[in-house]
Scaffold this active site. Sequence first.
Site, short mmCIF file in Angstrom:
data_model
loop_
_atom_site.label_atom_id
_atom_site.label_comp_id
_atom_site.label_asym_id
_atom_site.label_seq_id
_atom_site.Cartn_x
_atom_site.Cartn_y
_atom_site.Cartn_z
N ALA A 170 -32.84 -43.79 19.39
CA ALA A 170 -33.32 -44.32 20.66
C ALA A 170 -32.96 -43.42 21.83
O ALA A 170 -31.87 -42.86 21.89
CB ALA A 170 -32.76 -45.71 20.90
N ASN A 198 -28.03 -44.46 19.50
CA ASN A 198 -28.22 -43.73 20.75
C ASN A 198 -28.42 -42.24 20.48
O ASN A 198 -27.51 -41.55 20.02
CB ASN A 198 -27.01 -43.96 21.66
CG ASN A 198 -26.99 -43.08 22.88
OD1 ASN A 198 -28.00 -42.50 23.27
ND2 ASN A 198 -25.82 -42.96 23.48
N CYS A 199 -29.59 -41.72 20.78
CA CYS A 199 -29.89 -40.31 20.56
C CYS A 199 -28.91 -39.40 21.29
O CYS A 199 -28.52 -38.35 20.79
CB CYS A 199 -31.32 -40.00 21.02
SG CYS A 199 -31.76 -38.25 20.97
N PHE A 200 -28.51 -39.82 22.50
CA PHE A 200 -27.63 -38.97 23.29
C PHE A 200 -26.14 -39.23 22.98
O PHE A 200 -25.27 -38.69 23.65
CB PHE A 200 -27.92 -39.14 24.79
CG PHE A 200 -29.09 -38.31 25.23
CD1 PHE A 200 -28.90 -37.06 25.79
CD2 PHE A 200 -30.38 -38.77 25.06
CE1 PHE A 200 -29.98 -36.28 26.17
CE2 PHE A 200 -31.47 -37.99 25.45
CZ PHE A 200 -31.26 -36.74 26.01
N LYS A 238 -24.82 -33.22 26.62
CA LYS A 238 -26.14 -33.08 25.99
C LYS A 238 -27.23 -33.18 27.03
O LYS A 238 -27.33 -34.18 27.75
CB LYS A 238 -26.32 -34.17 24.92
CG LYS A 238 -27.65 -34.07 24.17
CD LYS A 238 -27.64 -35.00 22.98
CE LYS A 238 -28.99 -35.05 22.30
NZ LYS A 238 -28.99 -35.91 21.10
#
Length: 239
Positions: free
Chosen positions: A83, A139-141, A156
């Site tokens: 996400a 969480n992608c980040f 990031k």
Amino acid sequence: MTSQTWRLIPFLSADGELQMKIDEWLLKQHQSGNYPPILRFYSWSPSAISLGYHQRKYPEDWQNLIWKNQKIDLVRRPTGGRAVLHENDLTYAVITSDLSGSRIEAYKKICEFLIQGWGNLGVELIYGTAGRGYINNPNCFGTATGADLITVDGSKLIGSAQLRRGNVILQHGSMRLKPDRELFKKVFGEELLDRVVIGEDLEIEKIIAVLIDAARDCFGIDFEEKSLSDDEWEDILNK
């Protein structure tokens, strides 16, 4: 790369569902041989959470999140990954074909223009190093894999995802520019730990212009800038 002239679609701000429809439609057009490779930049309005194509685990309350009296859209991407919160970010999309090598080699070939462009803006980027443990984090980040770009201090900046259909690749990614830390905590239940906010003093128009120049240089191409026509819009909206 199969063509020396790519189509550049001007910046567009729209809701996430429409942005994903556009990316998928452009991928099909390139796959069919109707279009050259494509580069475009866009933003998400209203703010949205995009889910990876195969992502099934995420908090139930994401379906009804309200922020500043406005619903946060929940959208599924055609690409993989986890996400992403799209709020004051800038998204890029590259659609091309005939890149040799593995998936990660294709990532790195496409990411060359991002590294060079941000370097020209004074931000040095390197690849992340996280392993497969990231799949447990929605969480992608939250982690940075070898397909992601981080600053030398570990913040990031760009999370990218990819879809392949035969020899055709759609790669798009979010560049986190001015995140709202309160909203980030509300969505992911954790603090945004980055020590700096990248690009806070840069106008989006400036960032896009520098990245376009970097793409021209890295890929050895020219661009033909061309907005989506009325006929193209009709086809996209009717799909």
